[in-house]
Design an enzyme around this catalytic site. Structure first.
Site, PDB file in Angstrom:
ATOM      1  N   LYS A 190       0.724  -1.361  -0.392  1.00  0.00           N
ATOM      2  CA  LYS A 190       0.153  -0.065   0.477  1.00  0.00           C
ATOM      3  C   LYS A 190       0.856   1.319  -0.249  1.00  0.00           C
ATOM      4  O   LYS A 190       0.099   2.234  -0.421  1.00  0.00           O
ATOM      5  CB  LYS A 190      -1.450  -0.201   1.233  1.00  0.00           C
ATOM      6  CG  LYS A 190       0.208  -0.461   2.562  1.00  0.00           C
ATOM      7  CD  LYS A 190       0.307   1.072   3.651  1.00  0.00           C
ATOM      8  CE  LYS A 190       0.866   1.147   4.650  1.00  0.00           C
ATOM      9  NZ  LYS A 190       0.895   2.282   4.942  1.00  0.00           N
ATOM     10  N   THR A 247      -4.036   5.353   3.555  1.00  0.00           N
ATOM     11  CA  THR A 247      -2.872   5.502   3.055  1.00  0.00           C
ATOM     12  C   THR A 247      -3.037   6.777   2.051  1.00  0.00           C
ATOM     13  O   THR A 247      -2.226   7.589   1.504  1.00  0.00           O
ATOM     14  CB  THR A 247      -1.812   5.065   3.158  1.00  0.00           C
ATOM     15  OG1 THR A 247      -1.825   4.066   4.338  1.00  0.00           O
ATOM     16  CG2 THR A 247      -0.448   5.409   3.351  1.00  0.00           C
TER      17      THR A 247
END
Length: 331
Positions: A190, A247
Site C-alpha cells: 500500500k 494511506t
C-alpha cells in the site's frame, strides 16, 4: 504467556506512538532509540521532537540506547525502518531468549533481498516467535489516544489472540489472524500505491481519477498477495484495504504526501532531503516490482511508481503510459 512488560525497538514516529498509547493503557513500556538526543528528549522533556513533534509523552515512558535493556521485556515490537530492520535484529539477537516474541511493526520489503520483514527477522533471530502488527493508523492519531483498529497475526492463532487481548485496549482495538504473510503484504504494497495516489492529487487530476487509481491499485495488491500465498480475506481487511484507504487518502501519509510533491513538480532528491522520517514506499517499490516480474504478476501502477522514483521516466510520461494501456475486462 503473561505479558507484563513490552519493549519497543525503534523510536521513530510509529514506534513512539505505539509506546505512548501502550503507556496510556497502563502497560510497562521501554522504548529503544539509536539517537542519544532522542533518548534524552523522551526521558528528560517527555517529547520526541525529531520524529513526533507536538505530542506530549507520558512521563512514565522511558527510553534507552541499549538493545540489551529492551531484550529483557516479555514482548518486543520491532519498529525499525524496513531497510534497517536486518541490522537492528542482528544487533538484538544475542540478547534474546529462545522463543521470545518479536512483533514486526514495519511496513516494507527489504530492497536488497526482496524479503518481507518476517523473513528478515526469521533469518536474524531464528529462535524467536514471530508476529506482525499492521493496519490503518497514523502515528499522531495513535499517540493522542484516538481510536484505532489494527490486525495482529501469528502462525499460532492462539498466541495472536492472546497478544491482541493483552496488548490491545479500548482505544487500540486489535483483531487477530494467523495469516502473517497477508498482513505483511498489505502493509508493504500500500505504501507504493499511496505514492501513485499522491501523484494523482498533486497533478490535480480530480477525485474520479483518484478513486480509479485506488481501486485498480487494490487489484494489484490482491494479485500480488495471491501469488505469494496471502489469504484474500486478509487483504480485504484492516491490514489490506483498510490501510490502503487511509494511506491513499490523506496528506498525513508520508507516502501520499511525497507523491503529491512529485505531482506538483518537486524533485525526489529534494523531497527526501527535507524529511527526517523514512518514506518506505520509495524503497519498497523496487522490491515489489522485482518480485512481481519474477512471478509474472501484472502491476502497472507499481511499475510506474518505481520508474518515477528511479528516474527512468517523468510523472507526465508515466501517467500517459497508464492512460494509453489497452482496454480489458475489469476482472
Amino acid at each position: 504467556m503473561q505479558i507484563d512488560s513490552i519493549g519497543v525497538v525503534g523510536a521513530g514516529a510509529w514506534g513512539t506512538a505505539l509506546a505512548q498509547t501502550l503507556r496510556l493503557a497502563g502497560r510497562d513500556v521501554l522504548l529503544w532509540a539509536r539517537e542519544p538526543e532522542t533518548v534524552e528528549a523522551i526521558n528528560e522533556r517527555h517529547v520526541n521532537g525529531l520524529f513526533l513533534p507536538g505530542i506530549a509523552l507520558d512521563p512514565g515512558l522511558c527510553a534507552t540506547p541499549r538493545l540489551a535493556d529492551v531484550a529483557s521485556r516479555d514482548v518486543l515490537l520491532m519498529v525499525a525502518p524496513a531497510q534497517h530492520m536486518r541490522t537492528v535484529a542482528r544487533e538484538l539477537a544475542p540478547h534474546l531468549r529462545p522463543g521470545q516474541v518479536l512483533v514486526d511493526c514495519a511496513k516494507g520489503i527489504e530492497q536488497a533481498s526482496g524479503k518481507l520483514m518476517g523473513e528478515v527477522l526469521a533469518e536474524e533471530a531464528p529462535a524467536a516467535t514471530l508476529g506482525v502488527l499492521s493496519g490503518p493508523s497514523f502515528a499522531a492519531d495513535v499517540a493522542r489516544g484516538l481510536p484505532t483498529a489494527l490486525t495482529i497475526a501469528c502462525a499460532d492463532e492462539a498466541l495472536g489472540r492472546q497478544l491482541a487481548e493483552q496488548i490491545g485496549y479500548r482505544q487500540l482495538r486489535l483483531y487477530w489472524s494467523s495469516d502473517r504473510l497477508g498482513v505483511e503484504i498489505g502493509g508493504a504494497v500500500k505504501n507504493v500505491l499511496a505514492i501513485a495516489a499522491g501523484i494523482v492529487a498533486g497533478k490535480g487530476l480530480g477525485a474520479s481519477a483518484h478513486a480509479a487509481l485506488v481501486a485498480r491499485g487494490f487489484v494489484e495488491l490482491r494479485r500480488f498477495g495471491a501469488a505469494l500465498g496471502a489469504r484474500p480475506e486478509t487483504l480485504m481487511g484492516l491490514s489490506g484495504l483498510g490501510d490502503l484507504i487511509l494511506t491513499c487518502g490523506s496528506r498525513q501519509s508520508r507516502n501520499m504526501s511525497l507523491g503529491i510533491a512529485l505531482g506538483e513538480g518537486e524533485r525526489l532528491e529534494d523531497i527526501l532531503a527535507a524529511r527526517r522520517a523514512v518514506t518506505e514506499g520509495v524503497y519498497t517499490a523496487a522490491a515489489v516490482v522485482r518480485l512481481a516480474r519474477e512471478k509474472l504478476i501484472e502491476m502497472p501502477i507499481a511499475e510506474a511508481v518505481n520508474a518515477i522514483v528511479e528516474g527512468r521516466t517523468s510523472v507526465d510520461d508515466a501517467i500517459a503510459g497508464l492512460l494509453a494501456r489497452p482496454s480489458k475486462a475489469e476482472d
